[in-house]
Design an enzyme around this catalytic site. Structure first.
Site, mmCIF file in Angstrom:
data_model
loop_
_atom_site.group_PDB
_atom_site.id
_atom_site.type_symbol
_atom_site.label_atom_id
_atom_site.label_comp_id
_atom_site.label_asym_id
_atom_site.label_seq_id
_atom_site.Cartn_x
_atom_site.Cartn_y
_atom_site.Cartn_z
ATOM 1 N N GLY A 140 11.903 3.562 -3.340
ATOM 2 C CA GLY A 140 10.897 4.186 -2.465
ATOM 3 C C GLY A 140 10.339 3.143 -1.506
ATOM 4 N N HIS A 141 9.975 1.990 -2.057
ATOM 5 C CA HIS A 141 9.521 0.894 -1.198
ATOM 6 C C HIS A 141 10.660 0.449 -0.274
ATOM 7 C CE1 HIS A 141 6.977 0.262 -4.937
ATOM 8 N NE2 HIS A 141 6.037 0.381 -4.016
ATOM 9 N N ASP B 182 2.549 9.239 -1.488
ATOM 10 C CA ASP B 182 1.077 9.233 -1.554
ATOM 11 C C ASP B 182 0.559 9.978 -0.333
ATOM 12 O OD1 ASP B 182 0.440 7.195 -3.879
ATOM 13 O OD2 ASP B 182 2.133 6.424 -2.754
ATOM 14 N N LEU C 169 9.931 8.438 -7.581
ATOM 15 C CA LEU C 169 9.913 7.022 -7.980
ATOM 16 C C LEU C 169 8.497 6.487 -7.891
ATOM 17 C CD1 LEU C 169 13.107 5.562 -6.230
ATOM 18 C CD2 LEU C 169 12.779 6.140 -8.641
ATOM 19 N N SER C 170 8.135 5.718 -8.898
ATOM 20 C CA SER C 170 6.817 5.091 -8.932
ATOM 21 C C SER C 170 6.934 3.820 -9.768
ATOM 22 C CB SER C 170 5.812 6.040 -9.597
ATOM 23 O OG SER C 170 4.678 5.316 -10.039
ATOM 24 N N SER C 171 6.185 2.797 -9.384
ATOM 25 C CA SER C 171 6.206 1.550 -10.160
ATOM 26 C C SER C 171 5.752 1.808 -11.591
ATOM 27 C CB SER C 171 5.277 0.513 -9.520
ATOM 28 O OG SER C 171 5.641 0.326 -8.176
ATOM 29 N N ARG C 172 4.919 2.832 -11.776
ATOM 30 C CA ARG C 172 4.384 3.116 -13.116
ATOM 31 C C ARG C 172 5.423 3.773 -14.038
ATOM 32 N NH1 ARG C 172 -0.031 4.286 -9.756
ATOM 33 N NH2 ARG C 172 -1.976 3.220 -10.285
HETATM 34 P P1 AMP Z 1 2.481 1.231 -3.994
HETATM 35 O O1 AMP Z 1 3.188 -0.071 -4.184
HETATM 36 O O2 AMP Z 1 2.720 2.222 -5.077
HETATM 37 O O3 AMP Z 1 1.031 1.059 -3.619
HETATM 38 O O4 AMP Z 1 3.172 1.895 -2.730
HETATM 39 C C1 AMP Z 1 3.320 1.200 -1.524
HETATM 40 C C2 AMP Z 1 3.906 2.133 -0.507
HETATM 41 O O5 AMP Z 1 5.157 2.626 -0.980
HETATM 42 C C3 AMP Z 1 3.027 3.359 -0.240
HETATM 43 O O6 AMP Z 1 3.058 3.659 1.148
HETATM 44 C C4 AMP Z 1 3.696 4.432 -1.047
HETATM 45 O O7 AMP Z 1 3.484 5.729 -0.564
HETATM 46 C C5 AMP Z 1 5.158 4.039 -0.908
HETATM 47 N N1 AMP Z 1 5.923 4.612 -2.008
HETATM 48 C C6 AMP Z 1 5.734 4.455 -3.330
HETATM 49 N N2 AMP Z 1 6.604 5.213 -4.040
HETATM 50 C C7 AMP Z 1 7.358 5.882 -3.127
HETATM 51 C C8 AMP Z 1 8.412 6.844 -3.208
HETATM 52 N N3 AMP Z 1 8.876 7.277 -4.380
HETATM 53 N N4 AMP Z 1 8.926 7.313 -2.056
HETATM 54 C C9 AMP Z 1 8.465 6.897 -0.859
HETATM 55 N N5 AMP Z 1 7.478 6.001 -0.711
HETATM 56 C C10 AMP Z 1 6.920 5.501 -1.826
#
Ligand code: AMP
Length: 281
Positions: free
Chosen positions: A36-37, A151, A185-188
């Site tokens: 995702g990132h 998000d 997808l999520s880091s968690r």
């Molecule tokens: P985070 O590291 O979770 O704060 O996310 C950083 C950026 O990556 C934010 O703009 C999120 O919306 C984006 N992001 C996180 N997960 C995804 C995903 N599965 N698909 C697209 N963008 C993502």
């Protein structure tokens, strides 16, 4: 790829780049990077001369200290991925640099956008998001910044922040990326055990069912309440919200406009809080 740990050194380097009139594309993250990132980085790579990636777990956007402390960290893998995707500059600051004294964030009121859904379930969350994103924009002063539709509410908050305070900055929306089985997808996600991961798939399944029902346009085929009840009956899943909203205002939309809205969902699965969303049209 260059790595900077202080805003002072980063600013010095970026002022050289700006002197050459190059377009800076900025991707803010909290690390533990996944595809995702990666999509955000690829969009930034295609649309800018210099890609700056920040990796910083921002304490003020967590309403839950356990979640903050348990937030995964994978710095070496993150740097490897960033390098492989062509990131030019990584910024990995310390909290003392981001906040003077004890980390804190002023209250932000953009109406329903900051008060509803994520704003109401995670008190102070958007105050923290706006505080850190504002600070990063001030330091980096990019031409473009890339955010994910994963998000969705955060994106609308950031767009409002930009309209009000950073009118020259272009916010680029990047699509939500899912695992092959549909889980956003999520880091968690690494904190889900195998059983929880299977339960977590119900979020995406519910959104897909709603979308199919909205598009069937048979009266009464969309039953939000029944979907909520079905989720609430599951062990190990605690539903926080399920609604169909307007993606700009985050106000709920009436039944006649469901096909123009997004379904948004948040649930706790085991100790992991998950969010997802899907356009209903
Ligand atoms: P985070 O590291 O979770 O704060 O996310 C950083 C950026 O990556 C934010 O703009 C999120 O919306 C984006 N992001 C996180 N997960 C995804 C995903 N599965 N698909 C697209 N963008 C993502």
């Amino acid at each position: 790829m260059e790595i900077f740990y202080t805003s002072k050194e980063l600013k010095e380097r970026l002022s050289e780049i700006k002197g050459r009139n190059e377009i800076i594309g900025f991707v803010p993250t909290m690390g533990s990077l996944h595809s995702g990132h990666g999509t955000l980085i690829s969009h930034a790579r295609n649309a800018s001369d210099v890609v700056v990636l920040s990796i910083y777990v921002n304490p003020t956007q967590f309403d839950n200290q356990h979640d903050f402390k348990a937030y995964p960290n994978a710095m070496q893998a993150d740097l490897d991925l960033a390098r492989s995707l062509g990131v030019d500059v990584v910024f990995s600051p310390k909290t003392e640099d981001m906040y003077e004294g004890v980390p804190n964030a002023n209250s932000v009121d953009y109406g329903a956008l900051t008060a509803a859904f994520e704003g109401s379930k995670r008190k102070g969350h958007f105050d923290g998001v706006v505080a850190i994103v504002r600070r990063l924009f001030q330091i980096i002063n990019p031409e473009k910044a890339f955010f994910g539709e994963k998000d969705l509410q955060q994106l609308a908050v950031i767009e409002t922040l930009c309209k009000r305070e950073f009118a020259q900055l272009e916010i680029v929306r990047c699509p939500l990326v899912r695992d092959v089985d549909g889980l956003a997808l999520s880091s968690r996600n690494v904190r889900l055990n195998p059983k929880e991961r299977i339960i977590a798939l119900e979020l995406n399944r519910t959104l897909n069912r709603l979308k199919a029902a909205v598009n069937e346009s048979v009266e009464g085929s969309v039953d939000l309440e029944a979907e909520r009840s079905a989720l609430e009956s599951l062990d190990d899943l605690e539903l926080e919200y399920l609604a169909i909203i307007d993606a700009e205002s985050f106000e709920e939309v009436g039944e006649e406009k469901w096909n123009e809205g997004h379904a948004v969902i948040a649930a706790q699965v085991g100790s992991v809080r998950l969010i997802d969303n899907l356009f209903m049209g």
